[in-house]
Design a protein around this motif. Structure first.
Motif, PDB file in Angstrom:
ATOM      1  N   TYR A   1      40.486  -1.005 104.959  1.00 18.44           N
ATOM      2  CA  TYR A   1      39.627  -1.679 103.985  1.00 18.44           C
ATOM      3  C   TYR A   1      39.911  -1.138 102.580  1.00 18.44           C
ATOM      4  CZ  TYR A   1      37.021  -3.147 108.112  1.00 18.44           C
ATOM      5  OH  TYR A   1      36.671  -3.691 109.323  1.00 18.44           O
ATOM      6  N   VAL A   2      40.086  -2.047 101.625  1.00 23.57           N
ATOM      7  CA  VAL A   2      40.367  -1.657 100.241  1.00 23.57           C
ATOM      8  C   VAL A   2      39.552  -2.544  99.297  1.00 23.57           C
ATOM      9  CG1 VAL A   2      42.726  -0.872 100.772  1.00 23.57           C
ATOM     10  CG2 VAL A   2      42.337  -3.242 100.069  1.00 23.57           C
ATOM     11  N   ARG A   3      39.331  -2.031  98.079  1.00 22.36           N
ATOM     12  CA  ARG A   3      38.715  -2.819  97.018  1.00 22.36           C
ATOM     13  C   ARG A   3      39.623  -2.729  95.795  1.00 22.36           C
ATOM     14  NH1 ARG A   3      34.032  -0.317  96.127  1.00 22.36           N
ATOM     15  NH2 ARG A   3      32.585  -1.745  97.179  1.00 22.36           N
ATOM     16  N   ASN A   4      40.054  -3.903  95.279  1.00 25.75           N
ATOM     17  CA  ASN A   4      40.955  -3.890  94.130  1.00 25.75           C
ATOM     18  C   ASN A   4      40.187  -3.890  92.818  1.00 25.75           C
ATOM     19  OD1 ASN A   4      40.055  -6.516  93.785  1.00 25.75           O
ATOM     20  ND2 ASN A   4      41.963  -7.476  94.468  1.00 25.75           N
ATOM     21  N   GLU A   5      40.925  -3.954  91.710  1.00 27.52           N
ATOM     22  CA  GLU A   5      40.295  -3.878  90.385  1.00 27.52           C
ATOM     23  C   GLU A   5      39.386  -5.061  90.099  1.00 27.52           C
ATOM     24  OE1 GLU A   5      43.330  -1.554  87.486  1.00 27.52           O
ATOM     25  OE2 GLU A   5      44.139  -3.405  88.370  1.00 27.52           O
ATOM     26  N   GLN A   6      39.616  -6.177  90.755  1.00 27.52           N
ATOM     27  CA  GLN A   6      38.789  -7.363  90.552  1.00 27.52           C
ATOM     28  C   GLN A   6      37.518  -7.322  91.398  1.00 27.52           C
ATOM     29  OE1 GLN A   6      42.256  -7.626  91.163  1.00 27.52           O
ATOM     30  NE2 GLN A   6      42.457  -7.574  88.927  1.00 27.52           N
ATOM     31  N   GLY A   7      37.380  -6.270  92.216  1.00 30.38           N
ATOM     32  CA  GLY A   7      36.193  -6.133  93.044  1.00 30.38           C
ATOM     33  C   GLY A   7      36.298  -6.788  94.395  1.00 30.38           C
ATOM     34  N   SER A   8      37.446  -7.399  94.706  1.00 28.37           N
ATOM     35  CA  SER A   8      37.624  -8.055  95.997  1.00 28.37           C
ATOM     36  C   SER A   8      37.846  -7.013  97.095  1.00 28.37           C
ATOM     37  CB  SER A   8      38.817  -9.008  95.952  1.00 28.37           C
ATOM     38  OG  SER A   8      38.628 -10.017  94.976  1.00 28.37           O
ATOM     39  N   VAL A   9      37.180  -7.235  98.224  1.00 27.66           N
ATOM     40  CA  VAL A   9      37.331  -6.348  99.373  1.00 27.66           C
ATOM     41  C   VAL A   9      38.184  -7.063 100.417  1.00 27.66           C
ATOM     42  CG1 VAL A   9      36.154  -5.094 101.212  1.00 27.66           C
ATOM     43  CG2 VAL A   9      35.136  -5.228  98.925  1.00 27.66           C
ATOM     44  N   ALA A  10      39.147  -6.349 100.977  1.00 30.15           N
ATOM     45  CA  ALA A  10      40.052  -6.954 101.944  1.00 30.15           C
ATOM     46  C   ALA A  10      40.488  -5.912 102.966  1.00 30.15           C
ATOM     47  CB  ALA A  10      41.274  -7.538 101.241  1.00 30.15           C
ATOM     48  N   ALA A  11      40.968  -6.405 104.085  1.00 30.73           N
ATOM     49  CA  ALA A  11      41.584  -5.549 105.103  1.00 30.73           C
ATOM     50  C   ALA A  11      43.092  -5.677 104.926  1.00 30.73           C
ATOM     51  CB  ALA A  11      41.164  -5.979 106.498  1.00 30.73           C
ATOM     52  N   ALA A  12      43.697  -4.693 104.291  1.00 27.95           N
ATOM     53  CA  ALA A  12      45.118  -4.744 103.958  1.00 27.95           C
ATOM     54  C   ALA A  12      45.955  -4.093 105.053  1.00 27.95           C
ATOM     55  CB  ALA A  12      45.378  -4.050 102.627  1.00 27.95           C
ATOM     56  N   THR A  13      47.174  -4.586 105.194  1.00 28.66           N
ATOM     57  CA  THR A  13      48.074  -4.048 106.209  1.00 28.66           C
ATOM     58  C   THR A  13      48.419  -2.592 105.915  1.00 28.66           C
ATOM     59  OG1 THR A  13      49.027  -6.228 106.569  1.00 28.66           O
ATOM     60  CG2 THR A  13      50.316  -4.340 107.321  1.00 28.66           C
ATOM     61  N   GLY A  14      48.369  -1.756 106.959  1.00 26.36           N
ATOM     62  CA  GLY A  14      48.749  -0.360 106.815  1.00 26.36           C
ATOM     63  C   GLY A  14      47.591   0.589 107.015  1.00 26.36           C
ATOM     64  N   ASP A  15      47.940   1.880 107.143  1.00 27.00           N
ATOM     65  CA  ASP A  15      46.932   2.919 107.312  1.00 27.00           C
ATOM     66  C   ASP A  15      47.359   4.167 106.544  1.00 27.00           C
ATOM     67  OD1 ASP A  15      44.936   4.600 108.077  1.00 27.00           O
ATOM     68  OD2 ASP A  15      45.596   4.828 110.157  1.00 27.00           O
ATOM     69  N   PRO A  16      47.083   4.185 105.229  1.00 26.23           N
ATOM     70  CA  PRO A  16      47.475   5.347 104.420  1.00 26.23           C
ATOM     71  C   PRO A  16      46.480   6.488 104.482  1.00 26.23           C
ATOM     72  CG  PRO A  16      46.458   3.707 103.020  1.00 26.23           C
ATOM     73  CD  PRO A  16      46.457   3.129 104.407  1.00 26.23           C
ATOM     74  N   SER A  17      45.470   6.375 105.340  1.00 27.02           N
ATOM     75  CA  SER A  17      44.406   7.385 105.344  1.00 27.02           C
ATOM     76  C   SER A  17      44.928   8.776 105.675  1.00 27.02           C
ATOM     77  CB  SER A  17      43.314   6.985 106.340  1.00 27.02           C
ATOM     78  OG  SER A  17      43.847   6.836 107.646  1.00 27.02           O
ATOM     79  N   ARG A  18      45.903   8.857 106.588  1.00 23.79           N
ATOM     80  CA  ARG A  18      46.419  10.174 106.985  1.00 23.79           C
ATOM     81  C   ARG A  18      47.056  10.888 105.806  1.00 23.79           C
ATOM     82  NH1 ARG A  18      51.343  11.771 107.854  1.00 23.79           N
ATOM     83  NH2 ARG A  18      52.114   9.620 107.853  1.00 23.79           N
TER      84      ARG A  18
END
Length: 422
Positions: A148-165
């Motif tokens: 889950y990410v939120r971009n500069e425009q405030g949109s929330v999306a489920a983006a491909t990938g898992d950079p959490s680690r």
């Protein structure tokens, strides 16, 4: 198969070829792998990024580089050369998040997505043109390889990938822990000195010389160099210069510069090392076992460096008599007046004659008894001279026109080969 079936296959083949040609002419076409990924997260490219700021609740990491060709550095929370591979992994995971599946996230549930007042991580990247972009990265989605990410425009999306680690790694993990940093392709000399002596090789490509002996084995030198690159600090810190190091490692590069490291005694923390670039610390003792290499580990292993797969021609001469004049013909060896299998056997046996490494140089050759010429397509022909039998039942081997000190070859191996010659 009848004529109508043949015509159908021909037409189908032409259509496939036409379609392939059209795709080739148009070039690579972008493919949206998931039609539901309708939210544009951000659009950044690896090469354009000059600064990365990762902010978490418990830490802040700042990475910078001057330009596309420069190495990355850690700027905060400490100043150090960055681990380039780890930064590249971070960049790839971030730049890959270009699109995502829209998520309807009520404001009161933001914490569940890791996007509340203190998101799991906030990433700010600055590009070469000076513009900056911010992305808030939340938790990993329960289904699919998405975050889950939120971009500069405030949109929330489920983006491909898992950079959490990698985003959750401690800043210390981004420090470059390599003891030595150099491009192995630019190495022209490598040496290790200790109380037992100095082992030094000089050269490049397939041609290396072992100081005090003759040729070095190019593959063994490559292993030596790569082994030095594998040395890692277990802990870095200020260490005073070593007055009497156990090992002195030096690497000479193509541009004439020399770098290296001095190795001290083992402590409860590890073995103390001090680099010529000013960095110092301790390393695991086991990683330094490679510094105990000797001439038998790096030097040429056989008397005549014959590559059975690439050498083109070999001649062996004694006085006015030619004992062998062999030439490669495909995978076979040929010589006038001899059966190919006999010639191949003589070549193999000649290539297997060993050398002996001993302390001290062998006696010089006054008049060679055998002259061996090896012609390889990748190098100039090499001429080796073999001297008479010495009291210790060895012969001195020396490469003509080289500065080598010579090697010892057991006479028994030479006599065994001479018995093959009619």
């Amino acid at each position: 198969m009848d004529r109508s079936q043949t015509r159908a296959l021909v037409v189908l083949s032409l259509l496939v070829a036409l379609a392939g040609g059209l795709l080739w002419w148009q070039g690579e076409q972008p493919v949206d792998m998931d039609p539901d990924a309708t939210v544009a997260v951000w659009s950044i490219e690896d090469d354009d990024v000059r600064r990365i700021v990762v902010t978490r609740a418990d830490s802040r990491l700042v990475l910078e580089r001057a330009d596309e060709e420069a190495d990355w550095s850690v700027v905060e929370p400490f100043a150090a050369v960055a681990d380039q591979r780890r930064v590249d992994d971070l960049l790839r995971s971030l730049t890959a998040m270009k699109r995502g599946i829209p998520v309807d996230m009520p404001a009161d549930r933001a914490e569940e997505f890791g996007l509340g007042t203190s998101p799991s991580a906030s990433v700010e990247v600055t590009l070469a043109d000076g513009t900056s972009h911010v992305l808030q990265v939340g938790t990993t989605a329960a289904v699919g390889y998405r975050t889950y990410v939120r971009n500069e425009q405030g949109s929330v999306a489920a983006a491909t990938g898992d950079p959490s680690r990698i985003l959750g790694a401690e800043p210390e993990r981004f420090r470059d822990t390599r003891v030595l940093r150099f491009d192995p392709a630019l190495v022209r000399a490598v040496s290790v000195s200790s109380p037992e002596g100095t082992l030094e090789a000089t050269g490049k490509g397939k041609r290396w010389a072992l100081t005090g002996f003759e040729r070095a084995n190019a593959d063994a030198v490559d292993d030596w160099v790569m082994g030095l690159l594998d040395l890692r600090f277990d802990h870095q810190g200020e260490v005073p210069p070593l007055d009497d190091p156990r090992f002195v490692v030096r690497v000479g590069l193509e541009d004439g510069s020399v770098l290296g490291v001095d190795v001290g005694e083992e402590t409860t923390m590890g073995v103390v090392v001090v680099g010529t670039d000013g960095r110092s610390g301790v390393v695991f003792p086991e990683s330094l076992q490679q510094l105990g290499r000797g001439p038998t580990d790096v030097g040429q292993r056989t008397a005549f460096p014959i590559d059975l797969e690439s050498t083109d021609a070999i001649t062996v001469v004694t006085g006015e008599r030619t004992l062998l004049d062999a030439h490669r013909n495909g995978i076979a060896w040929e010589a006038e007046g001899a059966e190919p299998r006999d010639v191949a056997d003589r070549v193999r046996r000649l290539a297997a004659i060993p050398v002996e490494y001993r302390i001290g140089s062998p006696p010089p050759i006054v008049a060679p008894e055998l002259v061996v010429t090896v012609d390889d397509p990748d190098t100039e022909p090499v001429v080796w001279e073999l001297g008479p039998v010495q009291p210790d039942e060895t012969r001195t081997l020396h490469e003509r026109d080289s500065d080598g000190a010579g090697l010892r070859v057991p006479d028994a191996a030479v006599r065994a080969w001479l018995e093959l010659v009619p």
